[in-house]
Design a protein around this motif. Structure first.
Motif, short mmCIF file in Angstrom:
data_model
loop_
_atom_site.label_atom_id
_atom_site.label_comp_id
_atom_site.label_asym_id
_atom_site.label_seq_id
_atom_site.Cartn_x
_atom_site.Cartn_y
_atom_site.Cartn_z
N LYS A 48 0.82 -1.21 0.00
CA LYS A 48 0.00 0.00 0.00
C LYS A 48 0.86 1.26 0.00
CE LYS A 48 -3.69 -2.36 2.53
NZ LYS A 48 -4.47 -2.42 3.80
N GLU A 49 2.06 1.12 0.50
CA GLU A 49 2.93 2.28 0.61
C GLU A 49 3.50 2.65 -0.75
OE1 GLU A 49 7.13 2.62 2.64
OE2 GLU A 49 5.55 2.50 4.15
N GLU A 50 3.40 3.91 -1.09
CA GLU A 50 3.88 4.37 -2.39
C GLU A 50 5.40 4.41 -2.43
OE1 GLU A 50 3.62 8.36 -5.24
OE2 GLU A 50 2.67 8.34 -3.26
N ILE A 51 5.94 3.89 -3.51
CA ILE A 51 7.39 3.97 -3.73
C ILE A 51 7.68 5.24 -4.51
CG2 ILE A 51 9.38 2.86 -4.80
CD1 ILE A 51 8.24 1.38 -2.39
N LYS A 52 8.56 6.05 -3.97
CA LYS A 52 8.88 7.31 -4.61
C LYS A 52 10.22 7.21 -5.35
CE LYS A 52 6.38 10.02 -1.17
NZ LYS A 52 6.47 11.05 -0.10
N TYR A 53 10.33 7.95 -6.44
CA TYR A 53 11.56 8.00 -7.23
C TYR A 53 12.24 9.35 -7.01
CZ TYR A 53 9.93 3.84 -9.69
OH TYR A 53 9.50 2.57 -9.99
N HIS A 54 13.52 9.31 -6.68
CA HIS A 54 14.28 10.53 -6.45
C HIS A 54 15.49 10.52 -7.39
CE1 HIS A 54 12.07 11.16 -2.64
NE2 HIS A 54 12.19 9.85 -2.50
N ASP A 202 12.74 3.80 -1.05
CA ASP A 202 12.44 4.50 -2.28
C ASP A 202 13.52 4.17 -3.31
OD1 ASP A 202 10.22 5.65 -1.12
OD2 ASP A 202 11.24 7.51 -0.59
N ILE A 203 13.32 4.62 -4.53
CA ILE A 203 14.31 4.46 -5.59
C ILE A 203 15.12 5.76 -5.66
CG2 ILE A 203 14.73 4.04 -8.03
CD1 ILE A 203 13.53 1.63 -6.72
N ILE A 204 16.39 5.67 -5.35
CA ILE A 204 17.25 6.85 -5.33
C ILE A 204 18.21 6.77 -6.51
CG2 ILE A 204 18.79 8.29 -3.94
CD1 ILE A 204 16.17 7.72 -2.50
N GLU A 205 18.08 7.68 -7.46
CA GLU A 205 18.98 7.71 -8.61
C GLU A 205 20.13 8.69 -8.38
OE1 GLU A 205 18.90 5.67 -10.99
OE2 GLU A 205 16.88 4.83 -10.92
N ASN A 206 21.11 8.62 -9.26
CA ASN A 206 22.26 9.52 -9.25
C ASN A 206 23.12 9.39 -7.99
OD1 ASN A 206 21.59 10.64 -11.77
ND2 ASN A 206 20.14 12.05 -10.80
N LEU A 207 23.10 8.22 -7.37
CA LEU A 207 24.01 7.99 -6.25
C LEU A 207 25.42 7.82 -6.78
CD1 LEU A 207 21.83 5.46 -4.23
CD2 LEU A 207 22.59 7.67 -3.38
N PRO A 208 26.41 8.40 -6.11
CA PRO A 208 27.79 8.22 -6.58
C PRO A 208 28.23 6.77 -6.36
CG PRO A 208 27.77 9.31 -4.44
CD PRO A 208 26.34 9.20 -4.87
N LYS A 209 29.14 6.31 -7.20
CA LYS A 209 29.64 4.93 -7.08
C LYS A 209 31.14 4.91 -7.32
CE LYS A 209 25.38 2.94 -9.05
NZ LYS A 209 24.77 4.18 -9.57
#
Length: 516
Positions: A48-54, A202-209
């Motif tokens: 039920k919890e919404e997954i957010k994209y960042h 959540d989905i976190i984009e642009n994380l450094p690697k």
């Protein structure tokens, strides 16, 4: 001193803002997830919890320069997903100004990125924490953290609170992106900082690697698992299935191709469930592979797949070949339908064999490998024999084999573990004997043939020998100039062993362009 007393004494300090704001003395909300054991009933209600994209991750200015003059060390346990998480944390550390080190002795921050899938993996972590205690006593400013899957388990956190007061930070799998905040709080408070989220990540984009090398790269395409196999802790430690958007994955792979990477491994706890959670588009793993197939990168693999989600469209796309390799890791776990039912794998022996038949019909050159658990509760000798016969029938060329061990919080842990250890060990020996025999037999077919090898570097056993892997993931050792490291070369196989091949270097392969 119990946990409540330690909280009141100020020895433990939950991280401000880790879940929701609380009053000064009310810590219960922070520890709601930590002190509630994994619950199958509650976990299956999720969704039920919404997954957010960042897509806007950045280091807060107030943390700039935090790592200046400091070094970090990360020890990684477990799967490729954990390895990839370590790459992300290393990226965050370097963005903060820290420098990496290969030894704990000169590290200012030590993180143990943990695995919860088997008891042995957890015991190694606790042993390492014991070894680090003298270092902490010698250098009180040293920060020691436990992160990853073990941190999501209530029993583990309780054990750390009770026994390992040298630990400064505990954080879970969903909030790696908050590492700067966690480090800041640990430096400021000098008290144990705990941030374990119950919410789905959540989905976190642009994380450094900071990737290991520049030859092969891991790319997460999804997180979590909804399968709830009765023996597995992953759905509790990694959360529900949530997929990255296709455009973000494709952009990342294109970027890696432009940087000269030769091989991509697509990662997910249940990688071929990719896209099932999308509500706005009909796009699954087969569609993603079809799009990635047109990118100019020589090799694309994926792991780990589940037989339930291996659909016909994915098979059809993989059959197109090109940079989509004909090696598939397909965990079966048992060859007995009755045991598979108790495991809640949701497929039968017959279904699995039918899937294998479809794959082989579409991809005649396919190589299959698998995972198998022996000694599951109630497994009879006849059911174990079914596993052996299935292994032969499929013709697997390699398997990761394990003795069943219960994981606290899973349904299987409540079952009577009624197979004596000596029986489990004897079955594992018999299975491994078969695995070794069939691997050796498969390797024999390579003798005298020329194979394409992606050269990864020196052999672990001999620095004068180079090593790399074929398209079918076979290890090849050979002598060649060091400047071929990172390239795909032709090697003629001169000797086939059980788990590796020896060969003679012929020359560098002129790379074929991937056709649209």
């Amino acid at each position: 001193m119990n946990e409540e007393q330690r909280l009141q004494s100020g020895k433990l300090k939950p991280l401000t803002g880790s879940t929701q704001e609380t009053g000064e003395k009310d810590y219960s909300k922070y520890f709601e997830t930590v002190y509630t054991p994994p619950s199958l009933k509650e976990a299956k209600k999720r969704g039920k919890e919404e997954i957010k994209y960042h897509d806007d991750f950045k280091i807060d200015e107030r943390f700039a320069g935090m790592g200046k003059g400091r070094k970090f060390y990360i020890r990684t346990y477990g799967c490729q997903m954990n390895e990839h998480d370590t790459e992300v944390m290393a990226g965050i550390f370097t963005s903060l100004g820290y420098e990496p080190t290969n030894t704990v002795q000169d590290a200012d921050v030590i993180l143990l990125n943990t695995c919860a899938i088997r008891e042995n993996a957890e015991n190694k972590v606790f042993g390492e924490l014991g070894h680090l205690k003298p270092l902490k006593l010698e250098r009180p400013d040293l920060l020691i953290g436990v992160c990853g899957c073990m941190s999501q388990e209530e029993s583990v956190v309780n054990k750390i609170l009770k026994t390992y007061d040298q630990v400064d930070m505990i954080f879970g799998t969903h909030n790696i992106h908050r590492l700067p905040n966690i480090l800041h709080e640990a430096y400021m408070s000098k008290e144990m900082v705990i941030e374990v989220w119950s919410k789905e990540g959540d989905i976190i984009e642009n994380l450094p690697k900071v990737r290991h090398g520049n030859i092969k790269a891991w790319v997460n395409i999804m997180y979590g698992c909804d399968k709830f196999c009765t023996y597995c802790i992953v759905p509790y430690t990694r959360g529900k299935e949530r997929s990255r958007r296709p455009q973000d994955i494709i952009q990342e792979v294109r970027h890696l191709a432009a940087q000269g990477y030769k091989e991509i491994m697509l990662l997910g706890q249940n990688v071929n469930a990719y896209g099932k959670d999308f509500e706005d588009i009909d796009y699954r793993l087969g569609d993603l592979m079809d799009d990635l197939r047109t990118i100019d990168i020589p090799r694309i693999r994926f792991t780990t797949s589940h037989p339930r989600d291996f659909d016909d469209h994915l098979i059809e796309v993989l059959a197109k070949g090109g940079n989509l390799l004909d090696h598939i890791h397909l965990p079966v776990q048992s060859g007995s339908s009755d045991i598979l039912k108790i495991m809640a794998r949701k497929y039968s022996r017959e279904h699995f064999l039918e899937l294998v038949k479809k794959i082989k019909a579409a991809i005649p050159t396919v190589t299959l490998t698998t995972d198998i658990i022996v000694g599951f509760p109630n497994e009879t000798e006849e059911q174990f024999e079914e596993t052996l016969s299935l292994y032969k029938e499929v013709g697997f060329e390699m398997a990761y084999t394990y003795i069943y061990s219960p994981r606290e919080g899973t349904p299987a842990a409540k079952m009577v573990d009624n197979i004596p250890m000596e029986v489990k060990k004897e079955r594992l020996q018999r299975l491994n004997k078969l695995v070794n025999e069939m691997s050796a037999e498969a390797m024999k077919s390579y003798a005298g043939k020329v194979v394409k090898v992606l050269v990864e570097g020196e052999s672990k056993k001999n620095p004068d020998v180079l090593a790399g892997y074929t398209e079918k993931n076979k290890l090849v050792n050979f002598k060649a100039p060091r400047d071929v490291i990172g390239q795909i070369v032709n090697v003629k196989i001169t000797e086939a062993k059980t788990w590796s091949l020896d060969g003679e270097f012929i020359g560098v392969v002129e790379e074929d362009k991937v056709m649209s």
